[in-house]
Design an enzyme around this catalytic site. Structure first.
Site, PDB file in Angstrom:
ATOM      1  N   LYS A 178       0.885  -1.171   0.000  1.00 43.24           N
ATOM      2  CA  LYS A 178       0.000   0.000   0.000  1.00 43.24           C
ATOM      3  C   LYS A 178       0.921   1.219   0.000  1.00 43.24           C
ATOM      4  CE  LYS A 178      -1.686   3.123   1.874  1.00 43.24           C
ATOM      5  NZ  LYS A 178      -1.443   4.522   1.437  1.00 43.24           N
ATOM      6  N   GLY A 231       6.916   5.691   8.037  1.00 42.57           N
ATOM      7  CA  GLY A 231       6.099   6.896   8.015  1.00 42.57           C
ATOM      8  C   GLY A 231       6.272   7.664   9.304  1.00 42.57           C
ATOM      9  N   SER A 232       5.256   8.412   9.666  1.00 41.90           N
ATOM     10  CA  SER A 232       5.386   9.297  10.824  1.00 41.90           C
ATOM     11  C   SER A 232       5.194   8.522  12.135  1.00 41.90           C
ATOM     12  CB  SER A 232       4.356  10.412  10.730  1.00 41.90           C
ATOM     13  OG  SER A 232       3.067   9.850  10.783  1.00 41.90           O
ATOM     14  N   GLY A 236       2.701   5.435  13.067  1.00 44.05           N
ATOM     15  CA  GLY A 236       3.342   4.218  13.594  1.00 44.05           C
ATOM     16  C   GLY A 236       2.653   3.731  14.857  1.00 44.05           C
ATOM     17  N   GLU A 253       9.668   2.144  10.887  1.00 41.03           N
ATOM     18  CA  GLU A 253      10.744   3.117  10.636  1.00 41.03           C
ATOM     19  C   GLU A 253      10.070   4.482  10.655  1.00 41.03           C
ATOM     20  OE1 GLU A 253      13.895   2.464  10.342  1.00 41.03           O
ATOM     21  OE2 GLU A 253      13.780   0.300  10.141  1.00 41.03           O
ATOM     22  N   CYS A 287      13.852  11.464   6.502  1.00 42.37           N
ATOM     23  CA  CYS A 287      13.798  11.107   7.918  1.00 42.37           C
ATOM     24  C   CYS A 287      15.130  11.397   8.581  1.00 42.37           C
ATOM     25  CB  CYS A 287      13.421   9.646   8.076  1.00 42.37           C
ATOM     26  SG  CYS A 287      14.399   8.557   7.052  1.00 42.37           S
ATOM     27  N   GLU A 388       9.548  17.159  14.693  1.00 46.63           N
ATOM     28  CA  GLU A 388       9.918  16.940  13.298  1.00 46.63           C
ATOM     29  C   GLU A 388       9.073  17.854  12.400  1.00 46.63           C
ATOM     30  OE1 GLU A 388       8.838  13.238  11.266  1.00 46.63           O
ATOM     31  OE2 GLU A 388      10.881  13.113  10.501  1.00 46.63           O
TER      32      GLU A 388
END
Ligand code: NAD
Length: 500
Positions: A178, A231-232, A236, A253, A287, A388
């Protein structure tokens, strides 16, 4: 430059290109110009279910395919990627927005990863070890997990799918991918090229759509024992919770708030080059981006003035233009987020040294361009130094000595990348030991991972797994320990060999 306009693309399920069951679509547009890239299926739970069933069916044969044969298919895929490198690079400048050199690097990373993992087909070592009993043989082997649900972000739209799919496939898993809704065409090209490389039907399936619907359905599907997600942090956490009821393996990650430390003995010009590349490359949307610079007070002023001057020379523009240094950010929400943090930083009392503006002159107004932004006099606890931003903004923090630099670098919730510029070998080694991060660079910026080393982070950047290198095999396999007793009698471990 070619455009696909409003061509409608499909999901790939069980070797067939199909629409979403609902027939609904969503649009991908270029962040540089707003031009349409294509329409993609807006998939839901039913589409995901079909894809998972196809992957489950394909798994029964794929897991039995010898790993060296699986590796040969990956080897062919790597060659196909090489052939398509230029076209994929051009497409990436349009759909994702990064500049040509970086887009080429993204594709090259996928080529490198695929070659590397193809080799695992003839390696993938387990262990043999003595038994504590006579006439008994012990070994451990890696076995695949099953159907992998892979959910990927838009910022490395070819590299990240390769980080997940190449190891997953060589280990004998099948996959439902996805991809991010901002870069669906790159993901669909990736899968098309995999198909061309000879992958059997159903081994890789792609289901386009939004995270909260298609992504969530994949995470919750009982036929998917493992989710690999990049992703963020917020997503997560949501993924982990949604996967918990089925006790799935979850590989995460997530984000970073990476810092470059520049000590008083550093080569300041070299550090400025590294900061520019790490803070503003990919418009800060990595990232591993350097969104903090921790500078010793003795070189702080020199570093600041050189850095600001260099940042002001960076040219904004579309990624396919050779003159461009910094491309657009990915979408409206991203540019609004960067701009909101400029206000937050100013309100917190940091000094805006350059940037802090949406660029609208000429054609830039058609896209999402944000000027490289540097804040000075930043306190390590300010939000711009803790959260972030994922845009072209970095924060300069002044420190008195090495120990304070390490404390500030570690004083965040993330732990992805870290960096130190120094000529003092003792301090370099102390930093290598004391920086709490998955990656440390010495005399280089915070970005630049190579595919044969583990990639990932500590603390809130992940959940203890690593992508790439040999470490990736631990994500995509389970260990099985095998005991073969050829004594012809009952032998009881811990009992029949016990002394006395
Ligand atoms: P995101 O979390 O918004 O989306 C990532 C993916 O998750 C997308 O495919 C999205 O559709 C999907 N998703 C969203 N909600 C979901 C849900 N509820 N359930 C299942 N899937 C869902 O992240 P993004 O904006 O695409 O990417 C930027 C983030 O990714 C940054 O935080 C960045 O640091 C991080 N990132 C980390 C690494 C790493 O290796 N550590 C690499 C690249 C990016």
């Amino acid at each position: 430059m070619t455009t696909t306009g409003t061509k409608t693309f499909k999901n790939f399920i069980g070797g067939e290109w199909v629409d979403a069951v609902s027939g609904d679509t969503f649009e991908s547009r270029s962040p540089a110009t707003g031009e349409p890239i294509g329409l993609f299926p807006k998939s839901g739970a039913e589409d995901v279910d079909r894809a998972v069933r196809a992957a489950q069916a394909a798994y029964e044969d794929w897991r039995l395919e010898p790993a060296p044969k699986r590796g040969e298919i990956l080897m062919r895929f790597a060659r196909v990627l090489e052939r398509e490198k230029e076209a994929l690079t051009d497409l990436m400048t349009r759909e994702m927005g990064k500049v040509k050199a970086e887009a080429g690097g993204d594709v090259q990373e996928a080529i490198d990863m695929t070659y590397y993992m193809a080799g695992e087909g003839r390696r993938m070592w387990g262990q043999t070890t003595p038994s504590e009993l006579r006439d008994k043989f012990n070994m451990s082997v890696r076995v695949p997990v099953g159907v992998v649900g892979a959910i990927t972000p838009w910022n490395f739209p070819i590299a990240i799918p390769s980080w997940k799919l190449a190891p997953a496939l060589v280990c004998g898993n099948t996959v439902v991918l996805k991809p991010a809704e901002d870069t669906p065409l790159l993901a669909e090209r990736f899968v098309e090229l995999l198909e061309e490389s000879g992958l059997p039907a159903g081994v890789v399936n792609i289901v386009h759509g939004y995270g909260e619907t298609a992504g969530d359905a994949l995470v919750r599907h009982p036929g998917v024992p493992i989710i690999t997600f990049t992703g963020s942090r917020e997503t997560g956490v949501a993924v982990t919770k949604a996967a918990a009821d089925n006790l799935k393996h979850v590989h995460l990650e997530l984000g970073g708030k990476n810092a470059i430390i520049v000590l008083e003995d550093a080569d300041v010009d070299l550090a400025v080059e590294g900061i520019l590349w790490s803070a503003f490359g990919t418009s800060g949307q990595r990232c591993t981006a350097a969104s903090r610079v921790i500078a010793h007070e003795k070189i702080y002023d020199a570093l600041q003035s050189k850095l600001v001057a260099a940042a002001e020379r960076l040219r904004l523009g579309p990624g396919w233009d050779d003159e461009t240094d910094v491309g657009p950010v990915i979408n409206k929400a991203a540019i609004e987020k960067s701009h909101a943090y400029t206000k937050i930083g100013s309100d917190e009392g940091a000094r805006l040294l350059t940037g802090g503006e949406i660029a609208t002159e000429g054609d830039l107004g058609n896209g999402f361009f944000y000027r490289p932004t540097i804040f000075g006099d930043v306190d390590a606890q300010m939000r711009i130094a803790q959260e972030e931003i994922f845009g072209p903004t970095t924060a300069l923090i002044k420190v008195r000595d090495f120990d304070e630099a390490i404390r500030v670098s570690n004083g965040i919730k993330y732990g992805l990348s870290s960096s130190i510029y120094t000529r003092d070998v003792n301090k370099a080694f102390r930093a290598m030991r004391d920086l709490v991060a998955g990656i440390t660079y010495v005399n280089a910026g915070t970005t630049g991972a190579e595919v044969h080393l583990p990639f990932g982070g500590t603390k809130d950047t992940g959940n203890g797994h690593r992508e790439a290198g040999q470490a990736a095999l631990d994500v995509f396999t389970e260990w099985k320990s095998i005991y073969v007793d050829y004594s012809g009698k009952l032998q009881r471990a811990q009992i029949d060999n016990a002394a006395g």
